[in-house]
Design a protein around this motif. Structure first.
Motif, PDB file in Angstrom:
ATOM      1  N   VAL A 101      26.380  90.306 -50.533  1.00 19.84           N
ATOM      2  CA  VAL A 101      25.558  89.598 -49.555  1.00 19.84           C
ATOM      3  C   VAL A 101      24.394  90.472 -49.108  1.00 19.84           C
ATOM      4  O   VAL A 101      24.582  91.635 -48.729  1.00 19.84           O
ATOM      5  CB  VAL A 101      26.400  89.165 -48.336  1.00 19.84           C
ATOM      6  N   VAL A 102      23.188  89.880 -49.154  1.00 26.15           N
ATOM      7  CA  VAL A 102      21.990  90.526 -48.620  1.00 26.15           C
ATOM      8  C   VAL A 102      21.796  90.087 -47.172  1.00 26.15           C
ATOM      9  O   VAL A 102      21.440  90.887 -46.312  1.00 26.15           O
ATOM     10  CB  VAL A 102      20.743  90.175 -49.474  1.00 26.15           C
ATOM     11  N   GLY A 103      22.023  88.808 -46.895  1.00 23.83           N
ATOM     12  CA  GLY A 103      21.878  88.286 -45.536  1.00 23.83           C
ATOM     13  C   GLY A 103      21.696  86.785 -45.567  1.00 23.83           C
ATOM     14  O   GLY A 103      21.827  86.149 -46.618  1.00 23.83           O
ATOM     15  N   ASP A 104      21.380  86.223 -44.404  1.00 26.69           N
ATOM     16  CA  ASP A 104      21.205  84.784 -44.280  1.00 26.69           C
ATOM     17  C   ASP A 104      19.797  84.452 -43.828  1.00 26.69           C
ATOM     18  O   ASP A 104      19.312  85.011 -42.830  1.00 26.69           O
ATOM     19  CB  ASP A 104      22.193  84.197 -43.269  1.00 26.69           C
ATOM     20  N   LEU A 105      19.161  83.542 -44.547  1.00 23.62           N
ATOM     21  CA  LEU A 105      17.919  82.915 -44.130  1.00 23.62           C
ATOM     22  C   LEU A 105      18.316  81.662 -43.343  1.00 23.62           C
ATOM     23  O   LEU A 105      19.511  81.349 -43.250  1.00 23.62           O
ATOM     24  CB  LEU A 105      17.072  82.578 -45.362  1.00 23.62           C
ATOM     25  N   PRO A 106      17.369  80.909 -42.795  1.00 22.00           N
ATOM     26  CA  PRO A 106      17.753  79.736 -42.006  1.00 22.00           C
ATOM     27  C   PRO A 106      18.678  78.752 -42.740  1.00 22.00           C
ATOM     28  O   PRO A 106      19.597  78.208 -42.131  1.00 22.00           O
ATOM     29  CB  PRO A 106      16.404  79.092 -41.665  1.00 22.00           C
ATOM     30  N   LEU A 107      18.466  78.533 -44.029  1.00 22.05           N
ATOM     31  CA  LEU A 107      19.313  77.601 -44.784  1.00 22.05           C
ATOM     32  C   LEU A 107      20.300  78.312 -45.691  1.00 22.05           C
ATOM     33  O   LEU A 107      21.460  77.925 -45.789  1.00 22.05           O
ATOM     34  CB  LEU A 107      18.443  76.664 -45.637  1.00 22.05           C
ATOM     35  N   CYS A 108      19.863  79.346 -46.364  1.00 25.47           N
ATOM     36  CA  CYS A 108      20.632  79.927 -47.476  1.00 25.47           C
ATOM     37  C   CYS A 108      21.218  81.287 -47.174  1.00 25.47           C
ATOM     38  O   CYS A 108      20.605  82.113 -46.495  1.00 25.47           O
ATOM     39  CB  CYS A 108      19.730  80.082 -48.701  1.00 25.47           C
ATOM     40  N   ARG A 109      22.401  81.507 -47.739  1.00 32.92           N
ATOM     41  CA  ARG A 109      22.938  82.851 -47.860  1.00 32.92           C
ATOM     42  C   ARG A 109      22.255  83.463 -49.077  1.00 32.92           C
ATOM     43  O   ARG A 109      22.158  82.847 -50.140  1.00 32.92           O
ATOM     44  CB  ARG A 109      24.450  82.809 -48.075  1.00 32.92           C
ATOM     45  N   VAL A 110      21.754  84.688 -48.923  1.00 30.86           N
ATOM     46  CA  VAL A 110      21.058  85.389 -49.993  1.00 30.86           C
ATOM     47  C   VAL A 110      22.021  86.421 -50.575  1.00 30.86           C
ATOM     48  O   VAL A 110      22.564  87.264 -49.848  1.00 30.86           O
ATOM     49  CB  VAL A 110      19.782  86.086 -49.479  1.00 30.86           C
ATOM     50  N   LEU A 111      22.218  86.333 -51.882  1.00 29.84           N
ATOM     51  CA  LEU A 111      23.158  87.194 -52.593  1.00 29.84           C
ATOM     52  C   LEU A 111      22.432  87.971 -53.679  1.00 29.84           C
ATOM     53  O   LEU A 111      21.512  87.449 -54.308  1.00 29.84           O
ATOM     54  CB  LEU A 111      24.247  86.347 -53.242  1.00 29.84           C
ATOM     55  N   LEU A 112      22.854  89.193 -53.925  1.00 37.05           N
ATOM     56  CA  LEU A 112      22.344  90.000 -55.026  1.00 37.05           C
ATOM     57  C   LEU A 112      23.398  90.036 -56.120  1.00 37.05           C
ATOM     58  O   LEU A 112      24.556  90.398 -55.865  1.00 37.05           O
ATOM     59  CB  LEU A 112      22.055  91.430 -54.550  1.00 37.05           C
ATOM     60  N   MET A 113      22.995  89.643 -57.331  1.00 40.40           N
ATOM     61  CA  MET A 113      23.913  89.768 -58.467  1.00 40.40           C
ATOM     62  C   MET A 113      24.220  91.243 -58.693  1.00 40.40           C
ATOM     63  O   MET A 113      23.339  92.094 -58.584  1.00 40.40           O
ATOM     64  CB  MET A 113      23.307  89.163 -59.730  1.00 40.40           C
ATOM     65  N   ARG A 114      25.459  91.531 -59.075  1.00 34.24           N
ATOM     66  CA  ARG A 114      25.904  92.915 -59.252  1.00 34.24           C
ATOM     67  C   ARG A 114      25.462  93.528 -60.584  1.00 34.24           C
ATOM     68  O   ARG A 114      25.848  94.644 -60.898  1.00 34.24           O
ATOM     69  CB  ARG A 114      27.419  92.985 -59.135  1.00 34.24           C
ATOM     70  N   ASP A 115      24.660  92.836 -61.353  1.00 35.92           N
ATOM     71  CA  ASP A 115      24.193  93.334 -62.654  1.00 35.92           C
ATOM     72  C   ASP A 115      22.867  94.079 -62.479  1.00 35.92           C
ATOM     73  O   ASP A 115      21.819  93.478 -62.275  1.00 35.92           O
ATOM     74  CB  ASP A 115      24.013  92.154 -63.620  1.00 35.92           C
ATOM     75  N   ARG A 116      22.909  95.415 -62.572  1.00 39.26           N
ATOM     76  CA  ARG A 116      21.720  96.223 -62.297  1.00 39.26           C
ATOM     77  C   ARG A 116      20.633  96.101 -63.359  1.00 39.26           C
ATOM     78  O   ARG A 116      19.520  96.584 -63.173  1.00 39.26           O
ATOM     79  CB  ARG A 116      22.108  97.684 -62.092  1.00 39.26           C
ATOM     80  N   ARG A 117      20.929  95.436 -64.471  1.00 42.44           N
ATOM     81  CA  ARG A 117      19.907  95.269 -65.509  1.00 42.44           C
ATOM     82  C   ARG A 117      18.782  94.353 -65.047  1.00 42.44           C
ATOM     83  O   ARG A 117      17.683  94.399 -65.592  1.00 42.44           O
ATOM     84  CB  ARG A 117      20.533  94.676 -66.786  1.00 42.44           C
TER      85      ARG A 117
END
Length: 138
Positions: free
Chosen positions: A17-33
């Motif tokens: 989890v990166v955080g929450d915007l007003p509508l969406c949860r923002v996620l970072l994929m765990r693939d560093r490529r």
């Protein structure tokens, strides 16, 4: 339709989890490529973009724009790829991927391209911090 938003277990396992915007949860994929964000509207039972109200659809695309700008700010990027497939994970989510010519999947799609490479703990913490800052979530 459940009344409470819950993140699909597969998305939860593949992301941080990166955080929450007003509508969406923002996620970072765990693939560093790839510099790769996933936006998930925090509304239960949504599968298609059309399942959102007109106002929420507009908010979703605004947040996709914000995610793209944040990725361009913190990572190299020749092209942004944006997609909402949902063939494996049915919960509505939108991928925003910063692509670089010659990356591990170029010029094809990132889905199913090679073997995922994990971030180191310090690297993923720094990437999350920089993205949260770029999105004004920090």
């Amino acid at each position: 339709m459940s009344a409470t938003f819950e993140l699909d277990p597969r998305l939860a396992g593949d992301t941080v989890v990166v955080g929450d915007l007003p509508l969406c949860r923002v996620l970072l994929m765990r693939d560093r490529r790839f510099a790769w964000l996933v936006l998930v509207p925090r509304q239960a039972g949504r599968v298609e973009v059309a399942d959102l109200s007109d106002d929420d659809r507009a908010t979703l695309w605004h947040e996709v724009d914000l995610a793209g700008a944040a990725l361009r700010q913190v990572a190299s990027c020749d092209k942004l790829n944006i997609g909402a497939l949902g063939n494996i994970v049915r919960q509505l989510h939108v991928h925003v991927v910063a692509r670089v010519e010659g990356d591990a999947a170029w010029p094809g799609p990132v889905w199913g391209a090679g073997k995922s490479e994990a971030y180191g703990d310090a690297d993923i913490e720094e990437r999350v911090r920089s993205l949260a800052s770029a999105l004004d979530l920090a």
